[in-house]
Design an enzyme around this catalytic site. Structure first.
Site, mmCIF file in Angstrom:
data_model
loop_
_atom_site.group_PDB
_atom_site.id
_atom_site.type_symbol
_atom_site.label_atom_id
_atom_site.label_comp_id
_atom_site.label_asym_id
_atom_site.label_seq_id
_atom_site.Cartn_x
_atom_site.Cartn_y
_atom_site.Cartn_z
ATOM 1 C CE1 TYR A 1 -3.659 2.580 0.925
ATOM 2 C CE2 TYR A 1 -1.876 3.566 2.187
ATOM 3 C CZ TYR A 1 -3.130 3.654 1.612
ATOM 4 O OH TYR A 1 -3.841 4.823 1.704
ATOM 5 C CD GLU B 1 -6.147 4.746 -0.989
ATOM 6 O OE1 GLU B 1 -7.218 4.738 -1.631
ATOM 7 O OE2 GLU B 1 -6.098 4.636 0.250
#
Ligand code: GDP
Ligand code: MN
Length: 396
Positions: free
Chosen positions: A118, A206
């Site tokens: 992530y 993101e």
């Protein structure tokens, strides 16, 4: 401004960030053509078909699927195109899918443990600094990681004067447990990702997941990109990426009329000039027991036309039980605004909710008199507390 994954990836790619290659398609036939083109460079028959909507969690909702040959590309694209995709991030009705991204499958068959990382970049408003957040626990359950094991999410704060430093990129690669080629690739990835963030004036990146392939490449598989609206004037090509069908139709309409409107959940509509006054008005509504139904700044020129448009927009919301107009007459004169309100009221016709008007500033008394003498169901006030009390009264 939010953009689609395929658009975000093209921006990232233009800054040298390694991304999963793909082409966007509007029809199943185009999807097959796209797959053929991708096959020319990759030689692989496996593709991933990804619904393009402005919401995450598509994998969980059935909007990301693997196709193992061209027939499946066609079949899966026809299923996904036109579907109402419901994900944990959409409303219960879901979102209509009108584009799919056909991408190379980067999870190699036989790769027992592709590692999903992530990574996000955002502006931390508390410190005023760009911050990179990252974790080895990427993939579809990052929200659960953030909630249950927040210690597994690392942060790297970037000094705005210096920009990202080599040691910071290396620290990130190290904390992600990488070594050898993957380590070097990650260092490059982080540096180019940061440069892309600053270069395109983003407010959020993101990338979940960033994939480490079994042959140690580091690739952006997903891309959620939010661009700063206030910087769009210097990125005309990005402004064209706006997808109005993804935005709230009332907000789009307001934007076209030059009104600053944000829909909220409450029952008292507000029409105010100036953002600061709008915030204060929302507070006053809350204090008097109501909930603001919207934020609406009509701007400096609260003329009759804009006032009418603003009323029409507020009245579209069926939850609205009262409207509070709070105008400060600085450059604009209150009697002009009052006349605008009276005209708008008459033009619109069947307004069934009480309207409370508070005018303060130049010609406030004349303005109040105009409203009081209009014979309309409009309550006037000069003092804000008075207006708040009226809201309480009509809401009771
Ligand atoms: P999101 O669910 O909206 O965040 O969409 P993502 O782009 O993150 O995709 C969801 C999931 O699909 C990822 O977490 C991956 O596990 C999987 N996925 C994405 N691309 C590929 C691919 O090329 N091959 C395979 N096998 N899985 C993929
Ligand atoms: Mn994702």
């Amino acid at each position: 401004m939010n953009i689609h994954e395929y658009q975000g990836k093209s921006i990232l790619n233009s800054f040298g960030v390694a991304v999963q290659r793909g082409l966007v398609a509007d029809t199943p036939e185009e999807a097959v053509e796209a797959a053929k083109k991708i096959n020319e460079t990759t030689g692989s028959d496996w593709f991933v078909i990804k619904a393009q909507i402005h919401a995450g969690g598509r994998g969980k909702g059935g909007g990301v699927k693997i196709a193992k040959n061209l027939d499946q590309v066609k079949e899966i694209s026809s299923q996904i195109l036109g579907m109402q995709l419901i994900t944990p991030q959409t409303s219960a009705e879901g979102k209509l899918v009108s584009k799919v991204l056909i991408a190379e499958d980067v999870y190699y068959p036989g790769d027992s443990e592709p590692s999903e990382i992530y990574m996000s970049i955002l502006l931390d408003r508390a410190t005023g600094k760009v911050t990179i957040m990252y974790s080895t626990e990427g993939g579809m359950d990052i929200e659960a990681v953030a909630e249950k094991t927040p210690e597994l999410i690392y942060k790297e704060v970037i000094n705005p004067g210096l920009g990202i430093q080599g040691y910071q990129c290396r620290k990130i690669a190290f904390n992600l447990g990488l070594s050898g080629k993957a380590f070097k690739e990650m260092v490059k990835f982080v540096e180019s990702l940061y440069n892309a963030y600053v270069g395109c004036d983003a407010s959020l990146f993101e990338i979940n997941p960033v994939l480490k392939t079994s042959d140690d490449r580091i690739i952006a598989v997903d891309a959620k990109v939010t661009l700063d609206d206030n910087a769009l004037f210097r990125h005309k090509d990005y402004a064209a990426m706006r997808d109005l069908s993804e935005e709230d139709p009332t907000e789009v309409e307001a934007g076209e009329a030059g009104l600053n409107y944000v829909q909220l959940d409450g029952n008292v509509g507000c029409m105010v000039n100036g953002a600061g006054l709008a915030m204060a008005t929302m507070d006053i509504i809350k204090l008097s027991g109501g909930e603001p139904a919207n934020f609406l700044d009509v701007g400096g020129t609260a003329d009759a036309k804009r006032v009418e448009k603003a009323f029409r927009i507020i009245l579209k919301d069926e939850k609205v039980k009262a409207i509070l107009v709070n105008i400060f007459g600085g450059i604009v004169r209150c009697d002009r605004v009052a006349q605008g309100i009276v005209d708008a009221y008459k033009n619109i016709g069947d307004i069934n909710v009480p309207i409370i008007v508070r005018l303060q500033g130049t010609n406030a008394k004349e303005g109040k008199a105009l409203i009081d003498e209009s014979g309309l169901k409009v309550h006037s006030a000069i003092v804000l507390q008075d207006a708040a009390d009226r809201v309480k009264e009509v809401m009771a």
